[in-house]
Design an enzyme around this catalytic site. Structure first.
Site, mmCIF file in Angstrom:
data_model
loop_
_atom_site.group_PDB
_atom_site.id
_atom_site.type_symbol
_atom_site.label_atom_id
_atom_site.label_comp_id
_atom_site.label_asym_id
_atom_site.label_seq_id
_atom_site.Cartn_x
_atom_site.Cartn_y
_atom_site.Cartn_z
ATOM 1 N N SER A 61 0.815 -1.018 0.017
ATOM 2 C CA SER A 61 0.127 0.037 0.010
ATOM 3 C C SER A 61 1.094 1.352 0.069
ATOM 4 O O SER A 61 2.205 1.124 0.113
ATOM 5 C CB SER A 61 -0.791 -0.019 1.241
ATOM 6 O OG SER A 61 0.133 0.036 2.389
ATOM 7 N N SER A 62 0.293 2.716 0.081
ATOM 8 C CA SER A 62 0.961 3.855 -0.072
ATOM 9 C C SER A 62 1.984 3.949 -1.330
ATOM 10 O O SER A 62 2.972 4.517 -1.006
ATOM 11 C CB SER A 62 1.817 3.933 1.245
ATOM 12 O OG SER A 62 1.164 3.531 2.340
ATOM 13 N N LEU A 63 1.672 3.445 -2.298
ATOM 14 C CA LEU A 63 2.460 3.632 -3.480
ATOM 15 C C LEU A 63 2.200 4.926 -4.135
ATOM 16 O O LEU A 63 2.851 5.500 -5.317
ATOM 17 C CB LEU A 63 2.523 2.387 -4.407
ATOM 18 C CG LEU A 63 3.265 1.112 -4.034
ATOM 19 C CD1 LEU A 63 3.051 0.123 -5.171
ATOM 20 C CD2 LEU A 63 4.522 1.368 -3.688
ATOM 21 N N TYR B 241 -5.962 8.963 13.281
ATOM 22 C CA TYR B 241 -4.801 7.861 13.387
ATOM 23 C C TYR B 241 -5.048 6.881 12.242
ATOM 24 O O TYR B 241 -4.093 6.060 11.998
ATOM 25 C CB TYR B 241 -4.653 7.292 15.005
ATOM 26 C CG TYR B 241 -4.232 8.372 15.650
ATOM 27 C CD1 TYR B 241 -2.759 8.698 15.778
ATOM 28 C CD2 TYR B 241 -5.108 9.118 16.514
ATOM 29 C CE1 TYR B 241 -2.189 9.532 16.641
ATOM 30 C CE2 TYR B 241 -4.434 10.166 17.300
ATOM 31 C CZ TYR B 241 -3.097 10.257 17.485
ATOM 32 O OH TYR B 241 -2.480 11.326 18.374
ATOM 33 N N ASP C 36 -7.889 11.206 -0.799
ATOM 34 C CA ASP C 36 -7.639 11.145 -2.191
ATOM 35 C C ASP C 36 -8.287 12.034 -2.898
ATOM 36 O O ASP C 36 -7.881 12.819 -3.973
ATOM 37 C CB ASP C 36 -7.594 9.946 -2.781
ATOM 38 C CG ASP C 36 -6.203 9.067 -2.527
ATOM 39 O OD1 ASP C 36 -5.289 9.589 -2.166
ATOM 40 O OD2 ASP C 36 -6.271 7.805 -2.571
ATOM 41 N N LYS D 228 14.359 -5.442 -8.810
ATOM 42 C CA LYS D 228 13.618 -6.763 -8.867
ATOM 43 C C LYS D 228 12.301 -6.442 -9.437
ATOM 44 O O LYS D 228 11.423 -5.785 -9.037
ATOM 45 C CB LYS D 228 13.735 -7.276 -7.472
ATOM 46 C CG LYS D 228 15.125 -7.615 -7.261
ATOM 47 C CD LYS D 228 15.586 -8.893 -7.919
ATOM 48 C CE LYS D 228 16.902 -9.210 -7.691
ATOM 49 N NZ LYS D 228 17.427 -10.271 -8.527
ATOM 50 N N LYS E 249 11.289 -7.355 -19.343
ATOM 51 C CA LYS E 249 11.204 -8.405 -18.630
ATOM 52 C C LYS E 249 9.636 -8.143 -18.054
ATOM 53 O O LYS E 249 9.081 -9.235 -17.797
ATOM 54 C CB LYS E 249 12.092 -8.456 -17.327
ATOM 55 C CG LYS E 249 12.354 -9.878 -16.566
ATOM 56 C CD LYS E 249 13.482 -9.844 -15.714
ATOM 57 C CE LYS E 249 13.639 -10.834 -14.985
ATOM 58 N NZ LYS E 249 14.690 -10.969 -14.146
ATOM 59 N N CYS F 11 -12.214 26.705 12.032
ATOM 60 C CA CYS F 11 -13.236 25.800 12.788
ATOM 61 C C CYS F 11 -12.857 25.807 14.304
ATOM 62 O O CYS F 11 -12.992 26.597 14.764
ATOM 63 C CB CYS F 11 -13.271 24.335 12.169
ATOM 64 S SG CYS F 11 -14.853 23.601 12.214
ATOM 65 N N GLN G 267 -12.964 28.744 16.952
ATOM 66 C CA GLN G 267 -13.930 28.765 18.076
ATOM 67 C C GLN G 267 -13.151 29.089 19.473
ATOM 68 O O GLN G 267 -13.404 29.807 20.493
ATOM 69 C CB GLN G 267 -14.449 27.293 18.296
ATOM 70 C CG GLN G 267 -15.574 27.068 17.302
ATOM 71 C CD GLN G 267 -16.094 25.687 17.117
ATOM 72 O OE1 GLN G 267 -15.680 24.739 17.984
ATOM 73 N NE2 GLN G 267 -17.061 25.264 16.359
ATOM 74 N N HIS H 169 -13.695 25.540 6.386
ATOM 75 C CA HIS H 169 -12.503 25.064 5.908
ATOM 76 C C HIS H 169 -12.074 25.593 4.683
ATOM 77 O O HIS H 169 -12.331 24.683 3.604
ATOM 78 C CB HIS H 169 -12.629 23.529 6.041
ATOM 79 C CG HIS H 169 -12.846 22.750 7.403
ATOM 80 N ND1 HIS H 169 -11.706 22.559 8.193
ATOM 81 C CD2 HIS H 169 -13.927 22.618 8.341
ATOM 82 C CE1 HIS H 169 -12.409 21.832 9.221
ATOM 83 N NE2 HIS H 169 -13.694 22.112 9.364
ATOM 84 N N GLU I 148 -9.173 25.310 3.595
ATOM 85 C CA GLU I 148 -8.148 24.351 2.995
ATOM 86 C C GLU I 148 -8.891 23.196 1.855
ATOM 87 O O GLU I 148 -7.935 22.887 0.987
ATOM 88 C CB GLU I 148 -7.519 23.624 4.106
ATOM 89 C CG GLU I 148 -8.410 22.580 4.777
ATOM 90 C CD GLU I 148 -8.867 23.006 6.012
ATOM 91 O OE1 GLU I 148 -9.388 24.368 6.078
ATOM 92 O OE2 GLU I 148 -9.344 22.304 7.004
HETATM 93 N N1 GLN Z 1 -15.377 20.199 17.285
HETATM 94 C C1 GLN Z 1 -16.060 21.353 16.563
HETATM 95 C C2 GLN Z 1 -17.217 21.499 16.352
HETATM 96 O O1 GLN Z 1 -17.636 20.370 16.081
HETATM 97 C C3 GLN Z 1 -15.097 22.061 15.576
HETATM 98 C C4 GLN Z 1 -15.169 21.028 14.345
HETATM 99 C C5 GLN Z 1 -13.814 21.089 13.437
HETATM 100 O O2 GLN Z 1 -12.792 21.994 13.849
HETATM 101 N N2 GLN Z 1 -14.140 20.748 12.312
HETATM 102 O O3 GLN Z 1 -17.860 22.390 16.121
#
Ligand code: GLN
Length: 538
Positions: A15-17, A56, A73, A189, A225, A383, A387, A509, A511
């Site tokens: 995995s992780s290729l 995690y 992805d 290989k 090959k 987010c 807060q 968000h 990002e």
């Molecule tokens: N835990 C916070 C909430 O549920 C912020 C969630 C987050 O940062 N995505 O409002």
């Protein structure tokens, strides 16, 4: 082009290729040739979506405009192609079984025995074709998660086998493998690749193209090959050498003619070259920054490579937009306290406090925000980061002792962050969150309206809690101004601080929407502010 062509991407050996990066690179090359393309990820795990998986287990959970919590992805797909993805772009075993079982409960199978073949595989095929038909695409790239040989991915590979049979030359299978170099033998290989292709063949699927991850060039002997043992032509053995950055891969794949090889297999004629001018320019700037800037990423998952994937990529995009390299220093918020904050955040020209769930590391985030606020260091709170900025301001400026979010303290005397009444009534994990893109109106003349260059935006959300409107007046009067509002539900989406060079908290968000072609304006402006800070203080 009249009919959709299907590209299946499988992985073998380990995995992780980087199947996601290869799929995204193929998509980029085809989009750059003017085709319409989308990518879909099939994930073999039984969870309905990664929304309930912790970082995690799964790294970042990526959120689409339509509110799907998906595999990271999909973030690569969007960053490379600039084409938004949706719920239908990520399918898990959980989703497939859930629909088959609910149909069975409703009597939808008219007394038949419900089986993996054909019922589960039919549902997988239905969901693949649905996306292709919905968007009337030239190409649908379907990436099969996991590694060939995994028990849990068998139904997906079987669905690919069946679709290959139905589609004839309208489909192509790209298999990604690893060619290890054995120092003792002094050789690359091919045996693991041969074995992984055999496994795929045993499952009835012959790959058309083999992409080989390697840390050194494949010589002709190695290519021949692999071709001989795996039933492919030598031109279909594609070298994918370790790259300096993931953004090199489309260019490397073009040099290896991966796009032409795919087009040849599905009988599509094209002329000319893909238009990669802007991409090449991006890469050139990325590799030749004129200066560096240090930004701290304060969060509780900083030791995990993929937990803040989209944030790290957004900094790469914003760095290029500012012709600088953003050195992101990861700082574990759990270990920040009043006594060490100065030392931990020393030398930073910007501080980003990360999103998150749960209480661990909260006080460290709040202390970091106070430090940024008091020392005029550019601050972006995303987010949970926003807060925490609200909590910090409440406690230290408005003197609301013990102000908190009810996520962490249900009996706080000052619930400055709280859940909306409507959300309290929803039960079941996943259901209670505000997910996906929501419109946001920006206050005329505000700093954010200037940054976005417009007063109406839409950004993606993933949270349960909100700025508590009862405190809006007090905050505004003291200088923390709500400058972005969801007008329909009367929710505060953005706060900014008066009298600070750059201090912005966003409930959404940003990002998730930053791409190579469209770096996110908030990140671009934040990096610029960090550069200004560096110029002021050094
Ligand atoms: N835990 C916070 C909430 O549920 C912020 C969630 C987050 O940062 N995505 O409002």
């Amino acid at each position: 082009m009249s009919k959709t062509k299907f590209i299946f991407v499988t992985g073998g050996v380990t995995s992780s290729l980087g199947k996601g990066i290869i799929s995204s690179s193929i998509a980029k090359l085809l989009v750059a040739r003017g085709f319409t393309v989308t990518i879909q990820k099939l994930d073999p795990y039984i969870n309905i979506d990664p929304g309930t998986l912790n970082p995690y287990e799964h790294g970042e959970c990526y959120v689409t405009d339509d509110g799907a919590e998906t595999d990271l992805d999909l973030g690569h797909y969007e960053r490379y192609t600039n084409v938004p993805t949706s719920q239908a772009n990520n399918i898990t075993t959980g989703v497939v079984y859930q629909s088959v079982i609910s149909r069975e409960r409703k009597g939808g199978y008219l007394g038949e025995t419900v089986q993996v073949i054909p019922h589960i595989t039919d549902e997988i095929k239905r969901r693949i074709k649905l996306l292709a038909n919905r968007d009337n695409l030239d190409f649908l790239i379907t990436e099969i998660g996991g590694t060939v040989g995994d028990i849990e991915s068998l139904p997906f590979i079987e669905a690919v086998r069946q679709m290959r049979w139905e589609l004839g030359n309208s489909s192509v299978v790209v298999h990604l493998t690893l060619i290890p170099y054995l120092a003792a033998a002094g050789e690359l290989k091919t045996k693991p690749t041969q074995h992984s292709v055999k496994l795929l063949q045993e499952q009835g699927v012959q790959p058309d193209i083999i992409v080989c991850r390697t840390d050194r060039s494949l010589n002709e002997g190695v290519r021949n090959k692999i071709a001989l043992f795996c039933n492919v032509s030598p031109t279909s053995v594609i070298e994918c050498i370790d790259a300096e950055t993931i953004y090199d891969v489309p260019i490397l794949m073009k040099k290896e003619n991966l796009d032409l090889e795919i087009l040849r297999k599905v009988d599509v004629q094209t002329e000319g070259e893909p238009d990669l001018e802007a991409w090449e320019k991006f890469l050139h700037t990325l590799k030749n920054p004129t200066r560096n800037v240090n930004i701290g990423l304060v969060g509780k998952y900083v030791e995990l490579k993929d937990a803040y994937k989209s944030i790290n990529e957004s900094f790469i995009h914003a760095g290029v937009a500012n012709e600088c390299k953003v050195e992101v220093r990861s700082i574990q918020s759990e270990y920040i306290d009043e006594t060490n904050v100065k030392e931990k955040l020393n030398g930073l020209d910007g501080i980003l406090v990360a999103p998150g769930f749960g209480e661990r590391g909260i006080e460290g985030k709040i202390i970091s925000i106070r430090y940024a606020r008091e020392n005029n260091i550019p601050f972006l709170g995303i987010c949970l980061g926003m807060q925490c900025a609200v909590i910090e301001f409440g406690r230290n400026i408005l003197d609301l002792k013990g102000a908190h979010s009810t996520e962490f303290n249900t009996s706080t005397p000052y619930p400055v962050i709280d859940m909306m009444e409507a959300q309290k009534k929803i039960s079941g994990l996943g259901g209670t969150m505000r997910l996906g893109a929501y419109p946001c109106h920006l206050t005329k003349g505000s700093h954010v309206a200037d940054i976005f260059g417009t007063e109406d935006i839409a950004e993606r959300h993933r949270h349960r809690y909100e700025f508590n409107n009862e405190y809006r007046e007090a905050y505004s009067q003291a200088g923390m101004i709500p400058v972005g509002l969801n007008e329909k539900d009367n929710l505060v989406e953005i706060i900014e601080l008066e009298g600070h060079p750059w201090f912005i908290g966003v409930q959404f968000h940003p990002e998730y929407r930053s791409t190579v072609a469209n770096p996110h304006p908030l990140f671009v402006s934040f990096v610029k502010a960090a550069l200004d800070h560096a110029a002021r203080t050094n």
